[in-house]
Design a protein around this motif. Structure first.
Motif, PDB file in Angstrom:
ATOM      1  N   ALA A  23      -5.888  -3.674  -3.487  1.00 21.62           N
ATOM      2  CA  ALA A  23      -4.615  -3.505  -2.771  1.00 21.62           C
ATOM      3  C   ALA A  23      -3.497  -4.287  -3.457  1.00 21.62           C
ATOM      4  O   ALA A  23      -2.330  -3.896  -3.398  1.00 21.62           O
ATOM      5  N   ALA A  24      -3.876  -5.375  -4.112  1.00 18.40           N
ATOM      6  CA  ALA A  24      -2.869  -6.263  -4.703  1.00 18.40           C
ATOM      7  C   ALA A  24      -2.608  -5.963  -6.177  1.00 18.40           C
ATOM      8  O   ALA A  24      -1.722  -6.582  -6.781  1.00 18.40           O
ATOM      9  N   THR A  25      -3.361  -5.029  -6.768  1.00 14.92           N
ATOM     10  CA  THR A  25      -3.303  -4.860  -8.217  1.00 14.92           C
ATOM     11  C   THR A  25      -2.975  -3.428  -8.603  1.00 14.92           C
ATOM     12  O   THR A  25      -3.803  -2.521  -8.423  1.00 14.92           O
ATOM     13  N   ARG A  26      -1.779  -3.213  -9.129  1.00 16.56           N
ATOM     14  CA  ARG A  26      -1.392  -1.899  -9.636  1.00 16.56           C
ATOM     15  C   ARG A  26      -2.362  -1.464 -10.729  1.00 16.56           C
ATOM     16  O   ARG A  26      -2.693  -2.267 -11.610  1.00 16.56           O
ATOM     17  N   GLY A  27      -2.834  -0.245 -10.683  1.00 14.02           N
ATOM     18  CA  GLY A  27      -3.733   0.256 -11.722  1.00 14.02           C
ATOM     19  C   GLY A  27      -5.199  -0.035 -11.441  1.00 14.02           C
ATOM     20  O   GLY A  27      -6.065   0.428 -12.186  1.00 14.02           O
ATOM     21  N   PRO A  29      -8.747   0.547 -10.174  1.00 15.08           N
ATOM     22  CA  PRO A  29      -9.354   1.856  -9.899  1.00 15.08           C
ATOM     23  C   PRO A  29      -9.583   2.148  -8.415  1.00 15.08           C
ATOM     24  O   PRO A  29      -9.687   3.308  -8.030  1.00 15.08           O
ATOM     25  N   TRP A  30      -9.680   1.128  -7.600  1.00 11.86           N
ATOM     26  CA  TRP A  30      -9.875   1.366  -6.162  1.00 11.86           C
ATOM     27  C   TRP A  30      -8.550   1.423  -5.396  1.00 11.86           C
ATOM     28  O   TRP A  30      -8.551   1.539  -4.176  1.00 11.86           O
ATOM     29  N   ARG A  31      -7.418   1.311  -6.097  1.00 11.38           N
ATOM     30  CA  ARG A  31      -6.129   1.308  -5.369  1.00 11.38           C
ATOM     31  C   ARG A  31      -5.747   2.734  -4.948  1.00 11.38           C
ATOM     32  O   ARG A  31      -5.242   2.943  -3.854  1.00 11.38           O
ATOM     33  N   ALA A  32      -6.003   3.680  -5.830  1.00 19.21           N
ATOM     34  CA  ALA A  32      -5.770   5.091  -5.478  1.00 19.21           C
ATOM     35  C   ALA A  32      -7.086   5.656  -4.968  1.00 19.21           C
ATOM     36  O   ALA A  32      -8.036   5.849  -5.730  1.00 19.21           O
ATOM     37  N   MET A  33      -7.152   5.868  -3.658  1.00 17.01           N
ATOM     38  CA  MET A  33      -8.413   6.270  -3.029  1.00 17.01           C
ATOM     39  C   MET A  33      -8.299   7.694  -2.525  1.00 17.01           C
ATOM     40  O   MET A  33      -7.195   8.187  -2.298  1.00 17.01           O
TER      41      MET A  33
END
Ligand SMILES: Cc1cc2nc3c(=O)[nH]c(=O)nc-3n(C[C@H](O)[C@H](O)[C@H](O)COP(=O)(O)O)c2cc1C
Length: 184
Positions: A23-27, A29-33
């Motif tokens: 959630a805190a890190t752009r890019g 792999p788990w941010r775009a779910m």
């Protein structure tokens, strides 16, 4: 090759720590779910960005447009699955969730107060609802009478973790029944 985490408790903790990082890190792999919902007849999946994670409450937060199809689906069927995959970790996460949408409530309003000062606010000020069929006419210039920003909260009820690994794949479930290993 990184050392494998051995215990179920440590794996569950690592899943939540990784979600927090995502959630805190752009890019990440788990941010775009992928978020899957249902209209009662068919499943519908789409990409959403993980915005916040409350580890203690086992809750994820996404942003959306209150007019989007998923919001209607959630109103009728407040269940869904969130899916994430990291090739780097070799981890797939499937999260069975209860979903709620907040539009205009305290939680949404506080996020919107911050967001409206940024370029991303445009995503929630379009005069046209997501999925509107576009004709040859130009869309109306004016925005909606009020912003369409909504908070989508996912209360995680069950975690299905799958690790792909050269030394053998592993899978585990974490839910109301406790933690247990599963055949991958
Ligand atoms: C990389 C990426 C990130 C996206 N992030 C979001 C998001 O955070 N929230 C959202 O509602 N839609 C997001 N979308 C758009 C959705 O995938 C989808 O097209 C839109 O929400 C309409 O879906 P629906 O008609 O099923 O409601 C994103 C799409 C992409 C490709």
């Amino acid at each position: 090759m990184a050392a494998r985490i051995e215990s179920l408790a440590a794996i569950e903790a690592a899943c939540w720590r990784t979600l927090e990082q995502a959630a805190a890190t752009r890019g990440h792999p788990w941010r775009a779910m992928a978020l899957a919902t249902t209209d009662g007849e068919a499943g519908h999946a789409r990409t959403v960005i993980l915005r916040e994670v409350d580890v203690d409450e086992r809750r994820l937060v996404f942003y959306t447009d209150v007019r989007s199809a998923k919001v209607g689906q959630i109103a009728a069927h407040p269940i869904g699955t969130v899916l994430a995959w990291s090739a780097e970790l070799g981890w797939q996460l499937r999260l069975r969730c209860r979903l709620t949408v907040d539009h205009g409530g305290l939680a949404a309003s506080s996020r919107w107060a911050r967001l409206k000062l940024t370029p991303a606010a445009q995503d929630y000020l379009s005069p046209l609802a997501p999925g509107t069929v576009l004709g040859s006419d130009l869309p109306p210039a004016a925005g909606p009478s009020r912003e369409t920003f909504a908070l989508l909260e996912a209360q995680v009820e069950a975690v299905d973790w799958l690790e792909l690994h050269a030394e053998g794949h592993r899978r585990a479930a974490f839910d109301a029944l406790g933690a247990r290993w599963l055949q991958p």
